[in-house]
Design a protein around this motif. Structure first.
Motif, PDB file in Angstrom:
ATOM      1  N   SER A  74      36.468  73.159  24.095  1.00  0.00           N
ATOM      2  CA  SER A  74      37.626  74.047  23.803  1.00  0.00           C
ATOM      3  C   SER A  74      38.276  74.301  25.123  1.00  0.00           C
ATOM      4  O   SER A  74      39.443  74.743  25.158  1.00  0.00           O
ATOM      5  CB  SER A  74      37.031  75.623  23.569  1.00  0.00           C
ATOM      6  OG  SER A  74      36.288  75.908  24.192  1.00  0.00           O
ATOM      7  N   THR A 107      34.057  78.491  17.825  1.00  0.00           N
ATOM      8  CA  THR A 107      34.858  77.757  18.297  1.00  0.00           C
ATOM      9  C   THR A 107      35.460  76.628  17.361  1.00  0.00           C
ATOM     10  O   THR A 107      34.705  76.402  16.482  1.00  0.00           O
ATOM     11  CB  THR A 107      34.125  77.036  19.504  1.00  0.00           C
ATOM     12  OG1 THR A 107      33.192  76.000  18.983  1.00  0.00           O
ATOM     13  CG2 THR A 107      33.403  77.540  20.769  1.00  0.00           C
ATOM     14  N   ASP A 108      36.572  76.175  17.745  1.00  0.00           N
ATOM     15  CA  ASP A 108      37.130  75.357  16.776  1.00  0.00           C
ATOM     16  C   ASP A 108      36.216  74.082  16.363  1.00  0.00           C
ATOM     17  O   ASP A 108      36.207  73.628  14.902  1.00  0.00           O
ATOM     18  CB  ASP A 108      38.575  74.717  17.223  1.00  0.00           C
ATOM     19  CG  ASP A 108      39.577  75.807  17.275  1.00  0.00           C
ATOM     20  OD1 ASP A 108      39.505  76.873  16.738  1.00  0.00           O
ATOM     21  OD2 ASP A 108      40.764  75.506  17.975  1.00  0.00           O
TER      22      ASP A 108
END
Ligand code: KDO
Length: 334
Positions: free
Chosen positions: A103, A182-183
């Motif tokens: 990230s 988180t992505d």
């Protein structure tokens, strides 16, 4: 009257403490206070094998010049905020993930891809490979964080509170699967065919208990450690991510050590990682039976279907655009 007495007593104590501090300061390096304190923050439980190894192996090995002060269960910093805390000088150590690094430095998302690392030994070889040097250097120069060693977390498995049998990713449609926030983690959830829902590690038990999510994914030792089996019905052995964490230390703190101390810290980190890895592998081997005995269904789905689907999703993704050229092949060749 009593107030005046109390005030004098407090003042007296203050003067006494100041005088003592001034006196002690003269003794300089011989005093224990000169040891550097290494505060580590992690959402891991104190009974997690990485935590046990750091407490039993790392801490005593560095004790001559450093005091290891772990804060488990995310009691010092929230999950995912530790790297920033180190970068700002508010924390000395963490057990970080490739997802957290990704990230901040997108190339690290390569290590978040499902079905990439093959096993614990492969993780070690990858971390030690020459092609990792520029990746590690970028973490040092942009975040002020040194990655000391790789710690094995284990093979992540899908753990559900619903009965539905899962054979392929298509069966995961509509499943609200808890993922860390988180992505890269959320992408993994959708690559598995589920609807990813971000929840911090420390909130998983309640999220499962209340039905806010239908399931979560973690290695078997973490499931047992955090008692997720009490609030779930099945474990689907997808082994979709051979998961790792990196033991991270502030570069500023590292640079302040003498070369001899650095060698001690490095060895202590590697020894702790190895001890944790061995125990975690043993636990993974025995826990399948533990969960069956606890009344959960434990079974292997169509692994080929999961592998093909997940790998395809990653290769087509935007994440892959940030991966260093040729690195997937180099990782596979190791
Ligand atoms: C989790 O939140 O599911 C996870 O397993 C992600 C890991 O990267 C790591 O942060 C881990 O939690 C914690 O150390 C707790 O075991």
């Amino acid at each position: 009257m009593s107030g005046r007495i109390a005030r004098r007593a407090v003042l007296g104590a203050t003067v006494g403490a100041a005088a003592l501090a001034a006196c002690l300061a003269g003794f300089g390096p011989a005093l224990a206070q000169d040891k550097v304190t290494l505060r580590l923050s992690s959402p891991a439980t104190p009974t997690d094998q990485r935590a046990v190894a750091l407490t039993e192996v790392f801490a005593p090995a560095v004790a001559e010049f450093a005091t290891f002060e772990p804060h488990w269960n995310a009691t010092l910093f929230k999950q995912g905020t530790e790297l920033e805390a180190i970068a700002r000088g508010n924390l000395e150590m963490s057990i970080t993930s490739a997802q957290e690094l990704a990230s901040l430095i997108p190339a690290w998302s390569i290590f978040t891809a499902g079905y990439l690392h093959r096993d614990a030994e492969h993780q070690k070889r990858v971390f030690a490979a020459d092609f990792m040097t520029p990746m590690k250097e970028e973490v040092e120069s942009t975040l002020g964080v040194k990655l000391l060693t790789v710690m094995y977390l284990g093979r992540r498995q899908v753990n559900l509170r619903v009965d539905k049998e899962i054979k392929t990713p298509a069966d995961m449609a509509g499943i609200k699967l808890r993922m860390p926030n988180t992505d890269a983690w959320l992408f993994l959830g959708s690559a598995l065919g589920a609807n990813p829902v971000p929840v911090a590690f420390t909130e998983i038990y309640t999220a499962l208990q209340t039905g806010a999510v239908d399931g979560q994914d973690n290695p078997l030792p973490s499931v047992r450690d955090s008692k997720f089996h009490e609030v779930t019905k099945q474990i689907v052995l997808t082994s979709h991510l051979v998961d790792l964490n990196y033991l991270a230390i502030s570069k500023k703190v590292w640079d302040a050590f003498t070369p001899e101390q650095q060698a001690v810290v490095q060895k202590a980190a590697d020894d702790a990682a190895e001890a944790g890895r061995r125990k975690q592998l043993d636990l993974e081997a025995e826990l399948e039976q533990f969960f069956k005995d606890a009344g959960l269904k434990v079974y292997t789905p169509d692994l080929e279907a999961f592998r093909t689907h997940v790998q395809q999703k990653y290769l087509e993704s935007d994440l892959a655009k940030d991966w260093p050229e040729g690195m997937v092949d180099k990782i596979n060749a190791l």
